[in-house]
Design a protein around this motif. Structure first.
Motif, PDB file in Angstrom:
ATOM      1  N   ALA A 246       0.706  -0.911  -0.347  1.00  0.00           N
ATOM      2  CA  ALA A 246       0.252   0.184  -0.076  1.00  0.00           C
ATOM      3  C   ALA A 246       0.985   0.914  -0.126  1.00  0.00           C
ATOM      4  O   ALA A 246       0.567   2.050  -0.764  1.00  0.00           O
ATOM      5  CB  ALA A 246      -0.986   0.133   1.062  1.00  0.00           C
ATOM      6  N   THR A 247       1.952   1.520   0.740  1.00  0.00           N
ATOM      7  CA  THR A 247       3.024   1.994   0.804  1.00  0.00           C
ATOM      8  C   THR A 247       3.235   3.199  -0.454  1.00  0.00           C
ATOM      9  O   THR A 247       3.332   3.850  -0.892  1.00  0.00           O
ATOM     10  CB  THR A 247       4.342   2.146   1.937  1.00  0.00           C
ATOM     11  OG1 THR A 247       3.662   1.461   3.394  1.00  0.00           O
ATOM     12  CG2 THR A 247       4.933   3.439   1.787  1.00  0.00           C
TER      13      THR A 247
ATOM     14  N   MET B  82       0.277   4.441  -1.975  1.00  0.00           N
ATOM     15  CA  MET B  82       0.859   6.051  -1.019  1.00  0.00           C
ATOM     16  C   MET B  82       1.510   6.733  -2.627  1.00  0.00           C
ATOM     17  O   MET B  82       0.824   7.854  -3.029  1.00  0.00           O
ATOM     18  CB  MET B  82       0.907   5.604  -0.173  1.00  0.00           C
ATOM     19  CG  MET B  82       0.995   7.200   0.411  1.00  0.00           C
ATOM     20  SD  MET B  82       2.129   6.955   1.969  1.00  0.00           S
ATOM     21  CE  MET B  82       1.540   6.110   3.222  1.00  0.00           C
TER      22      MET B  82
ATOM     23  N   ARG C  77       4.417  10.172   6.389  1.00  0.00           N
ATOM     24  CA  ARG C  77       4.354   9.553   5.621  1.00  0.00           C
ATOM     25  C   ARG C  77       4.062  10.622   4.548  1.00  0.00           C
ATOM     26  O   ARG C  77       4.729  10.277   3.184  1.00  0.00           O
ATOM     27  CB  ARG C  77       4.062   7.894   5.303  1.00  0.00           C
ATOM     28  CG  ARG C  77       4.746   7.410   5.240  1.00  0.00           C
ATOM     29  CD  ARG C  77       4.953   5.855   4.698  1.00  0.00           C
ATOM     30  NE  ARG C  77       4.862   5.363   6.012  1.00  0.00           N
ATOM     31  CZ  ARG C  77       4.973   3.852   6.240  1.00  0.00           C
ATOM     32  NH1 ARG C  77       4.189   2.841   5.130  1.00  0.00           N
ATOM     33  NH2 ARG C  77       5.564   2.600   7.286  1.00  0.00           N
TER      34      ARG C  77
ATOM     35  N   ALA D  86      -8.773   5.247   7.668  1.00  0.00           N
ATOM     36  CA  ALA D  86      -8.539   4.949   9.095  1.00  0.00           C
ATOM     37  C   ALA D  86      -7.026   4.643   9.863  1.00  0.00           C
ATOM     38  O   ALA D  86      -6.027   3.979   8.785  1.00  0.00           O
ATOM     39  CB  ALA D  86      -8.676   3.719   9.206  1.00  0.00           C
TER      40      ALA D  86
ATOM     41  N   VAL E 148      -6.389   2.020   3.449  1.00  0.00           N
ATOM     42  CA  VAL E 148      -6.234   0.778   3.555  1.00  0.00           C
ATOM     43  C   VAL E 148      -6.332   0.043   4.759  1.00  0.00           C
ATOM     44  O   VAL E 148      -7.005  -1.361   4.748  1.00  0.00           O
ATOM     45  CB  VAL E 148      -4.659   0.879   4.198  1.00  0.00           C
ATOM     46  CG1 VAL E 148      -3.651  -0.478   4.083  1.00  0.00           C
ATOM     47  CG2 VAL E 148      -3.622   1.727   2.943  1.00  0.00           C
ATOM     48  N   THR E 149      -6.839   0.417   5.789  1.00  0.00           N
ATOM     49  CA  THR E 149      -7.910  -0.178   7.219  1.00  0.00           C
ATOM     50  C   THR E 149      -8.823  -0.521   7.023  1.00  0.00           C
ATOM     51  O   THR E 149     -10.289   0.004   7.818  1.00  0.00           O
ATOM     52  CB  THR E 149      -7.250  -0.146   8.537  1.00  0.00           C
ATOM     53  OG1 THR E 149      -5.730  -0.343   8.520  1.00  0.00           O
ATOM     54  CG2 THR E 149      -7.864  -0.747   9.255  1.00  0.00           C
TER      55      THR E 149
ATOM     56  N   LYS F 126      -5.481  -6.245   4.680  1.00  0.00           N
ATOM     57  CA  LYS F 126      -6.291  -5.744   6.338  1.00  0.00           C
ATOM     58  C   LYS F 126      -7.505  -6.422   6.027  1.00  0.00           C
ATOM     59  O   LYS F 126      -7.960  -7.396   6.407  1.00  0.00           O
ATOM     60  CB  LYS F 126      -6.178  -3.943   6.225  1.00  0.00           C
ATOM     61  CG  LYS F 126      -4.701  -3.281   6.425  1.00  0.00           C
ATOM     62  CD  LYS F 126      -4.174  -3.177   7.572  1.00  0.00           C
ATOM     63  CE  LYS F 126      -2.319  -3.052   6.636  1.00  0.00           C
ATOM     64  NZ  LYS F 126      -2.218  -1.457   7.635  1.00  0.00           N
TER      65      LYS F 126
HETATM   66  C1  LIG Z   1      -0.607  -1.357   6.746  1.00  0.00           C
HETATM   67  C2  LIG Z   1      -0.714   0.827   6.065  1.00  0.00           C
HETATM   68  C3  LIG Z   1      -0.622   1.282   5.319  1.00  0.00           C
HETATM   69  C4  LIG Z   1       0.915   0.666   4.342  1.00  0.00           C
HETATM   70  O1  LIG Z   1       0.578  -0.603   4.003  1.00  0.00           O
HETATM   71  P1  LIG Z   1       1.840  -1.885   3.382  1.00  0.00           P
HETATM   72  O2  LIG Z   1       0.760  -2.834   2.509  1.00  0.00           O
HETATM   73  O3  LIG Z   1       2.142  -2.026   4.597  1.00  0.00           O
HETATM   74  O4  LIG Z   1       2.366  -0.961   2.586  1.00  0.00           O
HETATM   75  C5  LIG Z   1      -0.624   2.436   4.825  1.00  0.00           C
HETATM   76  N1  LIG Z   1      -1.946   3.048   5.595  1.00  0.00           N
HETATM   77  C6  LIG Z   1      -2.240   2.485   6.318  1.00  0.00           C
HETATM   78  C7  LIG Z   1      -3.679   3.548   7.375  1.00  0.00           C
HETATM   79  C8  LIG Z   1      -1.643   1.128   6.944  1.00  0.00           C
HETATM   80  O5  LIG Z   1      -3.035   0.570   7.603  1.00  0.00           O
END
Ligand SMILES: *Cc1c(COP(=O)(O)O)cnc(C)c1O
Length: 379
Positions: free
Chosen positions: A70-71, A74, A99, A145, A174-175, A198
């Motif tokens: 996910a990063t 982003m 971040r 979240a 993501v969450t 997640k």
């Molecule tokens: C887990 C998470 C990320 C990062 O996800 P990765 O797959 O580890 O890069 C980014 N934002 C939120 C809110 C997260 O919970």
């Protein structure tokens, strides 16, 4: 040297992610690998796009599973929309907002930040005030979240403020995705990314991503090319659709996409709204149980994130020793506190396949056992 077969331990994953993966998702990933330009695979990509649109509640043409954690999704959103001199507002109420701000600065954007206490939601009144009293922003970003603190922000209200101010929104879900209400089109969100590990209960490594036409247009109207070739939306869009449909861009992680397909099928079977309701109901059971144990939850009731509960570590308990005891004696993983909450809080995830009454009973039982005696004393 003899090679040794890998045997990862069985864990109860109740931290901030990855969460437990549904068994049928693991089975789906074990199906034979096919070529990523095979007609059968192209059909799977079409199906996946439809499933992702359903779970995001959007009709955005640009909807895909980005081949990355996910990063990186982003960062992809940030680097496509921002160029040197662009103005961005980033709301920070935890690690992931920080971040976002850092990535925006690295694009040469002029970044303003609005900070909120760790464990609190983004306050729309403060955002409204900032939007009124400053020069226009191109982008407003927030985390719906905040998994680092367990706070849920009101994306619907923030999206409206952002649109009214003529800016694009960038939202970390993501969450949130498949765990709490999220309506990309109805709320008018522009750039929205998530992760698979997640509330979707697939393994980590893919990032569902959807971008509105108006955000894509802003990306097309850049003066400078996107610095990253891999992340450039105009090239990625050619792989997942558009006129040059399936133009080779990179080798898609074929088997992970099988898994995501199955994970999204499970969401569809349960029903998205039923899934939101389950997260809400089961997390209340956890909150009630923690209250019975006199353990305080960090965010105020109205700002709590059902898939992730952040609680204050009781006085006199050794944070690291306790979590190690949970892992070694109960095979149970919970998360440590981060940033301002490091050493002061634990994070308990109830995500997707792992969001069950049984999981709540398991973690409450273990906490009660550990806190009532030996572990606290030994630490
Ligand atoms: C887990 C998470 C990320 C990062 O996800 P990765 O797959 O580890 O890069 C980014 N934002 C939120 C809110 C997260 O919970």
């Amino acid at each position: 040297m003899n090679s040794i077969a890998l045997r990862p331990p069985q864990r109860f994953l109740m931290g901030p992610g990855p969460g437990p993966v549904a068994p049928s998702v693991l089975e789906a990933q074990a199906a034979p690998t096919i070529g990523h330009l095979d007609p059968a695979f192209i059909e799977l990509m079409d199906t996946l796009q439809g499933q992702l649109r359903d779970v995001f509640r959007t009709r955005n043409a640009f909807t895909m599973a980005f081949s990355s954690p996910a990063t990186a999704a982003m960062e992809a959103c940030i680097v496509n929309v921002l160029e040197p001199g662009d103005r961005a507002l980033v709301c920070i109420n935890g690690v992931f907002g920080m971040r976002l701000a850092e990535m925006a600065r690295r694009c040469g954007a002029e970044v303003d930040t609005l900070s909120f206490d760790w464990g609190r939601a983004v306050d729309p009144a403060k955002v409204a005030e900032q939007l009124q009293s400053h020069k226009p922003y191109k982008l407003v970003a927030w985390v719906q979240a905040e998994t680092s603190t367990g706070a849920l922000s009101d994306s619907q209200t923030l999206a409206k403020l952002t649109r009214d101010a003529g800016a694009l929104s960038l939202v970390d879900t993501v969450t949130a995705l498949a765990g709490v209400p999220l309506e990309v089109d109805a709320w008018g969100l522009d750039m929205v990314y998530s992760g698979t590990q997640k509330c979707l209960s697939a393994p980590p490594g893919l990032a569902p991503l959807t971008v509105s036409d108006r955000a894509l247009e802003a990306c097309r109207n850049r003066k400078t090319p996107v610095q990253s070739w891999f992340m450039d939306f105009s090239l990625l869009g050619g792989y997942w659709g558009g006129e040059q449909r399936r133009a080779y861009h990179h080798t898609a992680p074929v088997n992970n996409l099988y898994g995501l397909h199955e994970a999204l099928r499970l969401v569809q079977d349960e029903g998205l709204e039923a899934r939101w309701a389950r997260h809400s109901r089961v997390s209340k059971l956890l909150a009630d149980g923690l209250q019975r144990l006199n353990i305080e939850i960090v965010p105020p009731v109205a700002e709590r994130l059902p898939p992730l509960t952040t609680l204050r570590i009781p006085e006199g308990v050794d944070d690291a020793a306790f979590r190690k005891w949970l892992l070694t004696t109960h095979s149970l993983e919970i998360g440590a506190g981060l940033g301002a909450l490091a050493g002061k809080a634990w994070r308990i995830g109830l995500m997707g396949h792992g969001c069950t009454e049984e999981a709540v009973q398991r973690v409450l039982g273990a906490l009660e056992e550990g806190l009532s005696g030996s572990v606290a004393v030994a630490a």
